[in-house]
Scaffold this active site. Sequence first.
Site, PDB file in Angstrom:
ATOM      1  N   CYS A  33     -10.175  -3.457  -4.548  1.00 34.25           N
ATOM      2  CA  CYS A  33      -9.880  -3.924  -5.122  1.00 34.25           C
ATOM      3  C   CYS A  33      -9.879  -5.672  -5.484  1.00 34.25           C
ATOM      4  O   CYS A  33      -9.841  -5.695  -6.140  1.00 34.25           O
ATOM      5  CB  CYS A  33      -8.774  -4.722  -3.833  1.00 34.25           C
ATOM      6  SG  CYS A  33      -7.682  -3.000  -4.068  1.00 34.25           S
TER       7      CYS A  33
ATOM      8  N   CYS B 114     -10.595  -5.526   0.077  1.00 33.23           N
ATOM      9  CA  CYS B 114     -11.306  -4.223   0.408  1.00 33.23           C
ATOM     10  C   CYS B 114     -12.633  -4.202  -1.571  1.00 33.23           C
ATOM     11  O   CYS B 114     -11.954  -5.112  -1.605  1.00 33.23           O
ATOM     12  CB  CYS B 114     -10.808  -2.751   0.719  1.00 33.23           C
ATOM     13  SG  CYS B 114     -10.009  -2.515  -0.832  1.00 33.23           S
TER      14      CYS B 114
ATOM     15  N   CYS C 222      -4.152   0.186  -2.648  1.00 31.04           N
ATOM     16  CA  CYS C 222      -3.807  -0.973  -1.215  1.00 31.04           C
ATOM     17  C   CYS C 222      -3.702  -1.856  -2.225  1.00 31.04           C
ATOM     18  O   CYS C 222      -2.600  -1.023  -3.420  1.00 31.04           O
ATOM     19  CB  CYS C 222      -5.244  -1.161  -1.438  1.00 31.04           C
ATOM     20  SG  CYS C 222      -6.921  -0.636  -0.607  1.00 31.04           S
TER      21      CYS C 222
ATOM     22  N   ASN D 259       1.026  -1.140   0.030  1.00 33.01           N
ATOM     23  CA  ASN D 259      -0.200   0.226  -0.155  1.00 33.01           C
ATOM     24  C   ASN D 259       0.946   1.082  -0.221  1.00 33.01           C
ATOM     25  O   ASN D 259       1.400   1.206   0.273  1.00 33.01           O
ATOM     26  CB  ASN D 259      -1.113  -0.248   0.363  1.00 33.01           C
ATOM     27  CG  ASN D 259      -0.137   0.122   2.315  1.00 33.01           C
ATOM     28  OD1 ASN D 259       0.243  -0.925   2.666  1.00 33.01           O
ATOM     29  ND2 ASN D 259      -0.990   0.369   3.267  1.00 33.01           N
ATOM     30  N   ILE D 260       0.671   2.060  -0.615  1.00 32.12           N
ATOM     31  CA  ILE D 260       0.996   3.558  -0.479  1.00 32.12           C
ATOM     32  C   ILE D 260       0.306   4.198  -0.757  1.00 32.12           C
ATOM     33  O   ILE D 260      -0.395   5.105  -1.196  1.00 32.12           O
ATOM     34  CB  ILE D 260       1.686   3.869  -2.899  1.00 32.12           C
ATOM     35  CG1 ILE D 260       2.627   2.362  -2.450  1.00 32.12           C
ATOM     36  CG2 ILE D 260       2.474   5.076  -2.630  1.00 32.12           C
ATOM     37  CD1 ILE D 260       3.159   2.237  -4.346  1.00 32.12           C
ATOM     38  N   GLU D 261       0.505   5.426   0.306  1.00 35.34           N
ATOM     39  CA  GLU D 261      -0.315   6.426   1.074  1.00 35.34           C
ATOM     40  C   GLU D 261       0.034   8.000   0.474  1.00 35.34           C
ATOM     41  O   GLU D 261       1.137   8.214  -0.255  1.00 35.34           O
ATOM     42  CB  GLU D 261      -0.834   6.111   2.435  1.00 35.34           C
ATOM     43  CG  GLU D 261      -1.112   4.948   3.073  1.00 35.34           C
ATOM     44  CD  GLU D 261      -1.146   4.630   4.790  1.00 35.34           C
ATOM     45  OE1 GLU D 261      -1.342   5.499   5.330  1.00 35.34           O
ATOM     46  OE2 GLU D 261      -2.095   4.235   4.479  1.00 35.34           O
TER      47      GLU D 261
ATOM     48  N   GLU E  17      -3.115  -4.988  -2.701  1.00 43.86           N
ATOM     49  CA  GLU E  17      -3.778  -5.711  -4.255  1.00 43.86           C
ATOM     50  C   GLU E  17      -3.970  -5.020  -5.406  1.00 43.86           C
ATOM     51  O   GLU E  17      -3.212  -5.668  -6.303  1.00 43.86           O
ATOM     52  CB  GLU E  17      -4.926  -5.786  -3.040  1.00 43.86           C
ATOM     53  CG  GLU E  17      -4.903  -7.057  -2.264  1.00 43.86           C
ATOM     54  CD  GLU E  17      -5.134  -6.127  -0.715  1.00 43.86           C
ATOM     55  OE1 GLU E  17      -4.966  -5.067  -0.855  1.00 43.86           O
ATOM     56  OE2 GLU E  17      -6.419  -6.372  -0.250  1.00 43.86           O
TER      57      GLU E  17
HETATM   58  N1  THU Z   1      -5.481  -1.670   2.334  1.00 40.51           N
HETATM   59  C1  THU Z   1      -4.559  -2.311   1.530  1.00 40.51           C
HETATM   60  O1  THU Z   1      -3.842  -2.043   1.073  1.00 40.51           O
HETATM   61  N2  THU Z   1      -5.024  -2.968   1.234  1.00 40.51           N
HETATM   62  C2  THU Z   1      -6.470  -4.061   1.792  1.00 40.51           C
HETATM   63  O2  THU Z   1      -6.743  -5.054   2.285  1.00 40.51           O
HETATM   64  C3  THU Z   1      -6.647  -2.975   2.661  1.00 40.51           C
HETATM   65  C4  THU Z   1      -6.293  -1.757   3.193  1.00 40.51           C
HETATM   66  C5  THU Z   1      -4.745  -0.210   3.029  1.00 40.51           C
HETATM   67  C6  THU Z   1      -5.026   0.827   2.450  1.00 40.51           C
HETATM   68  C7  THU Z   1      -4.417   1.734   3.321  1.00 40.51           C
HETATM   69  O3  THU Z   1      -3.199   2.195   2.881  1.00 40.51           O
HETATM   70  C8  THU Z   1      -4.331   1.152   4.376  1.00 40.51           C
HETATM   71  O4  THU Z   1      -4.375  -0.131   4.684  1.00 40.51           O
HETATM   72  C9  THU Z   1      -5.208   1.083   5.863  1.00 40.51           C
HETATM   73  O5  THU Z   1      -6.696   1.301   5.087  1.00 40.51           O
END
Ligand code: THU
Length: 134
Positions: free
Chosen positions: A93, A90, A58, A47-49, A60
Amino acid sequence: MDKKKEIYKELLSFAEKAAENSYSPYSKFAVGAAVLCGDGKVYCGTNIENASYGLSMCAERVAVFTAVANGAENIKAVAVYSSSGNVTPCGACRQVISEFAQKADIVYKDKNNKIKIEKINSLLPKCFDKKSLK
Ligand code: THU
């Protein structure tokens, strides 16, 4: 352990490794994903915010898009890892995975560290797909 579980255990270890590269300073929730293709290749994502929260991506989707961008055609499984366990993709995804692999196995570990395998179409039944556009 049967052969499939053995392979999926290894796929989860790729996802775990990918989570080390997570850029998640806002949620502090690191996630890793690994996509297994029919030819045995594995593509990873994390995940890259972003400071503009809504732009965060996300693990995935990063993994699936990386696979597709590299010419992958036959996605067989997507493993998801987070240190808290029990993370399944989620809704967004699930929709993206369904686009490329209606029969993919989703692999994750539950809170007791037990490997769980579920089909994407049981996690997202009746998805919107190309047939819906006809
Ligand atoms: N996130 C994912 O990368 N995959 C998931 O299946 C659920 C959520 C990430 C998004 C965000 O960066 C962090 O988790 C919190 O929601």
